[in-house]
Design an enzyme around this catalytic site. Sequence first.
Site, mmCIF file in Angstrom:
data_model
loop_
_atom_site.group_PDB
_atom_site.id
_atom_site.type_symbol
_atom_site.label_atom_id
_atom_site.label_comp_id
_atom_site.label_asym_id
_atom_site.label_seq_id
_atom_site.Cartn_x
_atom_site.Cartn_y
_atom_site.Cartn_z
ATOM 1 N N SER A 99 0.854 -1.199 0.000
ATOM 2 C CA SER A 99 0.000 0.000 0.000
ATOM 3 C C SER A 99 0.882 1.238 0.000
ATOM 4 O O SER A 99 2.027 1.194 0.492
ATOM 5 C CB SER A 99 -0.876 0.009 1.255
ATOM 6 O OG SER A 99 -1.482 1.272 1.447
ATOM 7 N N TYR B 177 -1.595 -0.469 10.456
ATOM 8 C CA TYR B 177 -1.680 -0.804 9.020
ATOM 9 C C TYR B 177 -0.397 -0.386 8.303
ATOM 10 O O TYR B 177 0.196 -1.176 7.547
ATOM 11 C CB TYR B 177 -2.891 -0.099 8.409
ATOM 12 C CG TYR B 177 -3.145 -0.420 6.953
ATOM 13 C CD1 TYR B 177 -3.813 -1.593 6.596
ATOM 14 C CD2 TYR B 177 -2.740 0.437 5.939
ATOM 15 C CE1 TYR B 177 -4.065 -1.896 5.255
ATOM 16 C CE2 TYR B 177 -2.983 0.142 4.608
ATOM 17 C CZ TYR B 177 -3.650 -1.024 4.265
ATOM 18 O OH TYR B 177 -3.892 -1.324 2.941
HETATM 19 N N1 NAD Z 1 -8.714 -1.289 -1.388
HETATM 20 C C1 NAD Z 1 -7.720 -0.434 -1.278
HETATM 21 O O1 NAD Z 1 -7.881 0.789 -1.415
HETATM 22 C C2 NAD Z 1 -6.329 -0.919 -0.984
HETATM 23 C C3 NAD Z 1 -5.273 -0.014 -1.112
HETATM 24 C C4 NAD Z 1 -3.978 -0.435 -0.839
HETATM 25 C C5 NAD Z 1 -3.747 -1.740 -0.443
HETATM 26 N N2 NAD Z 1 -4.780 -2.596 -0.311
HETATM 27 C C6 NAD Z 1 -4.465 -3.971 0.119
HETATM 28 O O2 NAD Z 1 -4.996 -4.911 -0.796
HETATM 29 C C7 NAD Z 1 -5.266 -6.134 -0.115
HETATM 30 C C8 NAD Z 1 -6.687 -6.566 -0.443
HETATM 31 O O3 NAD Z 1 -7.585 -5.556 0.013
HETATM 32 P P1 NAD Z 1 -9.065 -5.412 -0.588
HETATM 33 O O4 NAD Z 1 -9.248 -3.992 -0.915
HETATM 34 O O5 NAD Z 1 -9.311 -6.457 -1.616
HETATM 35 O O6 NAD Z 1 -9.891 -5.715 0.736
HETATM 36 P P2 NAD Z 1 -11.196 -6.619 0.944
HETATM 37 O O7 NAD Z 1 -11.665 -6.346 2.322
HETATM 38 O O8 NAD Z 1 -12.133 -6.449 -0.189
HETATM 39 O O9 NAD Z 1 -10.582 -8.099 0.865
HETATM 40 C C9 NAD Z 1 -9.712 -8.608 1.863
HETATM 41 C C10 NAD Z 1 -9.999 -10.104 1.994
HETATM 42 O O10 NAD Z 1 -9.126 -10.644 2.992
HETATM 43 C C11 NAD Z 1 -9.862 -11.677 3.645
HETATM 44 N N3 NAD Z 1 -9.260 -11.985 4.936
HETATM 45 C C12 NAD Z 1 -9.174 -11.165 6.033
HETATM 46 N N4 NAD Z 1 -8.579 -11.826 7.033
HETATM 47 C C13 NAD Z 1 -8.262 -13.057 6.583
HETATM 48 C C14 NAD Z 1 -7.641 -14.214 7.164
HETATM 49 N N5 NAD Z 1 -7.224 -14.191 8.423
HETATM 50 N N6 NAD Z 1 -7.493 -15.317 6.407
HETATM 51 C C15 NAD Z 1 -7.938 -15.338 5.131
HETATM 52 N N7 NAD Z 1 -8.546 -14.280 4.525
HETATM 53 C C16 NAD Z 1 -8.707 -13.176 5.244
HETATM 54 C C17 NAD Z 1 -11.261 -11.082 3.790
HETATM 55 O O11 NAD Z 1 -12.243 -12.081 4.042
HETATM 56 C C18 NAD Z 1 -11.435 -10.394 2.437
HETATM 57 O O12 NAD Z 1 -12.066 -11.218 1.480
HETATM 58 C C19 NAD Z 1 -5.016 -5.853 1.369
HETATM 59 O O13 NAD Z 1 -3.724 -6.301 1.710
HETATM 60 C C20 NAD Z 1 -5.075 -4.345 1.458
HETATM 61 O O14 NAD Z 1 -4.316 -3.853 2.531
HETATM 62 C C21 NAD Z 1 -6.065 -2.229 -0.579
#
Ligand code: NAD
Length: 256
Positions: free
Chosen positions: A148, A161
Amino acid sequence: MVDSVDQLGLRGRRVLVAGAGGLGGACASAFAAAGAHVFVVDQDAQRVEAFCDELASSADVTVGGCALDLRRRDDCRSAVERARDALGGLDVCLHAVGVNDRRPVLDFDEDDWERILSINLGSAFFLGQAAGASLVPSGGGRVIFISSVAGLLGHANHGPYAASKGGLNQLVRVMAREWAPAGVTVNAVAPGYVESNLTREYLDADGHRAALEALVPFGRLGTPAEVAGPVLFLASSLAGFVTGQIVYVDGGRTLV
Ligand SMILES: NC(=O)c1ccc[n+]([C@@H]2O[C@H](COP(=O)([O-])OP(=O)(O)OC[C@H]3O[C@@H](n4cnc5c(N)ncnc54)[C@H](O)[C@@H]3O)[C@@H](O)[C@H]2O)c1
């Protein structure tokens, strides 16, 4: 489009996607559209099932999945084993698991810290370790994490985070160095704000969306598909000499 997808060399590749949320889900769909076989793991069994149904009906590739809690080392090993069994081996592992909790540093207690670090960083370490144990002896492969912009910038209200993502970036560099002699590349894609379950509620509240858009030189937030593109590139045959890199996918957010 078909030509460029074929140039990626992903057809027939066997891909484990950990995290079937907004970004992991978009990547899994893009891998399947590029002809890769995909195994999806998430703690949310319903999400895995729905996702497998959707992919299986829309793509002519092998699709599988299961529900596991990737904070646990044994579950990470099991994820890799089950992906290998279902797909006949493993070429690519994508980690797209994460949570956030936006509060000032002074408001976090020990349990909050443990939860965020174990989900974001613990699962990355143990899944990367399990994938490496499979890929290194096989003589090649790709490991990709979703980091991120918060791993680089000093965002307020992102203490645990940001620490988890900064730690993840260092994990990428160390795994990349250790596994380069075996031909395994390790990289991260680091998005700015993208709309997903992780961010939607926050973006919808109190003018946050407009304020965050104003910080991006492109003048808008990214989309899950715009994150999937660089992930597929890093997984592809075009990126065979790229390792240890954090690729910012942020519309210029980290420039200002
Ligand atoms: N969406 C954004 O703006 C953004 C920006 C930068 C980085 N990210 C990163 O991208 C990655 C995905 O984020 P996203 O936006 O798809 O979020 P999201 O919430 O849509 O998906 C995250 C998934 O992780 C799963 N999860 C959580 N804990 C878990 C565990 N213990 N075991 C297995 N699965 C688990 C959840 O069930 C969920 O399906 C993350 O690492 C997040 O930090 C997202």
